[in-house]
Design a protein around this motif. Structure first.
Motif, PDB file in Angstrom:
ATOM      1  N   CYS A 135      -1.924   8.672  -4.866  1.00 58.63           N
ATOM      2  CA  CYS A 135      -3.271   8.676  -4.256  1.00 58.63           C
ATOM      3  C   CYS A 135      -3.556   7.810  -2.918  1.00 58.63           C
ATOM      4  CB  CYS A 135      -4.444   7.466  -5.274  1.00 58.63           C
ATOM      5  SG  CYS A 135      -6.170   7.671  -4.646  1.00 58.63           S
ATOM      6  N   PRO A 136      -4.179   8.432  -1.767  1.00 60.68           N
ATOM      7  CA  PRO A 136      -3.610   7.667  -0.582  1.00 60.68           C
ATOM      8  C   PRO A 136      -4.514   7.023   0.142  1.00 60.68           C
ATOM      9  CG  PRO A 136      -4.784  10.113  -0.588  1.00 60.68           C
ATOM     10  CD  PRO A 136      -4.245  10.305  -1.945  1.00 60.68           C
ATOM     11  N   MET A 137      -5.849   6.291  -0.751  1.00 63.72           N
ATOM     12  CA  MET A 137      -6.473   5.344  -0.468  1.00 63.72           C
ATOM     13  C   MET A 137      -6.235   3.873  -0.479  1.00 63.72           C
ATOM     14  SD  MET A 137      -9.434   6.221  -0.127  1.00 63.72           S
ATOM     15  CE  MET A 137     -10.302   5.072  -0.462  1.00 63.72           C
ATOM     16  N   PRO A 138      -4.757   3.185  -1.070  1.00 62.17           N
ATOM     17  CA  PRO A 138      -4.036   2.057  -1.169  1.00 62.17           C
ATOM     18  C   PRO A 138      -3.784   2.416   0.661  1.00 62.17           C
ATOM     19  CG  PRO A 138      -3.477   3.196  -2.739  1.00 62.17           C
ATOM     20  CD  PRO A 138      -4.380   4.430  -2.460  1.00 62.17           C
ATOM     21  N   ALA A 183       0.871  -1.384   0.064  1.00 55.71           N
ATOM     22  CA  ALA A 183       0.004  -0.212  -0.243  1.00 55.71           C
ATOM     23  C   ALA A 183       0.713   1.529  -0.135  1.00 55.71           C
ATOM     24  CB  ALA A 183      -0.793  -0.121   1.334  1.00 55.71           C
ATOM     25  N   VAL A 184       1.561   0.991   0.495  1.00 58.00           N
ATOM     26  CA  VAL A 184       2.837   2.238   0.386  1.00 58.00           C
ATOM     27  C   VAL A 184       3.115   2.618  -0.419  1.00 58.00           C
ATOM     28  CG1 VAL A 184       5.132   3.216   1.583  1.00 58.00           C
ATOM     29  CG2 VAL A 184       3.587   2.110   3.238  1.00 58.00           C
ATOM     30  N   ILE A 185       4.342   1.765  -1.398  1.00 58.76           N
ATOM     31  CA  ILE A 185       4.605   2.050  -2.730  1.00 58.76           C
ATOM     32  C   ILE A 185       3.347   1.807  -3.942  1.00 58.76           C
ATOM     33  CG2 ILE A 185       5.416   0.575  -4.848  1.00 58.76           C
ATOM     34  CD1 ILE A 185       7.004  -1.381  -2.033  1.00 58.76           C
ATOM     35  N   SER A 186       2.182   1.630  -3.881  1.00 54.62           N
ATOM     36  CA  SER A 186       1.010   1.905  -4.605  1.00 54.62           C
ATOM     37  C   SER A 186       0.431   3.293  -3.979  1.00 54.62           C
ATOM     38  CB  SER A 186      -0.124   0.996  -4.603  1.00 54.62           C
ATOM     39  OG  SER A 186       0.514  -0.225  -4.172  1.00 54.62           O
ATOM     40  N   THR A 187       0.971   3.970  -2.967  1.00 49.12           N
ATOM     41  CA  THR A 187       0.155   5.612  -2.812  1.00 49.12           C
ATOM     42  C   THR A 187       1.145   6.335  -3.247  1.00 49.12           C
ATOM     43  OG1 THR A 187      -0.849   4.827  -0.956  1.00 49.12           O
ATOM     44  CG2 THR A 187      -0.075   7.260  -0.481  1.00 49.12           C
ATOM     45  N   TYR A 188       2.153   5.936  -3.036  1.00 46.39           N
ATOM     46  CA  TYR A 188       3.298   6.493  -3.906  1.00 46.39           C
ATOM     47  C   TYR A 188       3.370   6.124  -5.043  1.00 46.39           C
ATOM     48  CZ  TYR A 188       7.704   8.134  -5.271  1.00 46.39           C
ATOM     49  OH  TYR A 188       9.419   9.441  -5.816  1.00 46.39           O
ATOM     50  N   LEU A 189       3.698   5.669  -5.683  1.00 47.86           N
ATOM     51  CA  LEU A 189       3.182   5.000  -7.676  1.00 47.86           C
ATOM     52  C   LEU A 189       2.362   5.976  -7.587  1.00 47.86           C
ATOM     53  CD1 LEU A 189       5.117   2.142  -7.859  1.00 47.86           C
ATOM     54  CD2 LEU A 189       6.018   4.489  -8.730  1.00 47.86           C
TER      55      LEU A 189
END
Length: 104
Positions: free
Chosen positions: A83-86, A74-80
């Motif tokens: 978007c804060p949703m992950p 989720a941290v990686i997805s949020t960064y990429l």
């Protein structure tokens, strides 16, 4: 979530003379104490002692590891995605997992 393995409780019962162990519902164990004619619940302080000696069950380890891995993803997805949703979803999943890990 099971917090105790049946083998742990069975070993304690054999060492202390309790017989006919059965699990009434999840994490609620009953057995016949030495010399008794009615089953009684395994004392909670005994269950806590068994838990402290043996650690986490496989199910608890699985959910703990999945929470850590899910948070990392989720941290990686949020960064990429910027978007804060992950991260929000990971927090919700971690909160539920932490609540499930709590031994009542």
């Amino acid at each position: 979530m099971k917090h105790y393995r049946n083998e742990w409780i069975e070993i304690w019962c054999q060492e202390n003379g309790w017989t006919d162990l059965f699990e009434e519902r999840c994490n609620n164990y009953w057995a016949f104490p030495p010399g008794a004619v009615m089953p009684e619940p395994i004392p909670t302080h005994t269950l806590r002692l068994i838990k402290s000696q043996n650690g986490l069950t496989y199910e608890e380890k699985f959910w703990s590891i999945s929470a850590v891995i899910g948070t990392f993803i989720a941290v990686i997805s949020t960064y990429l995605l910027k978007c804060p949703m992950p991260l929000v979803l990971a927090f919700a999943f971690d909160a539920v997992t932490a609540a499930q890990l709590e031994v009542e």
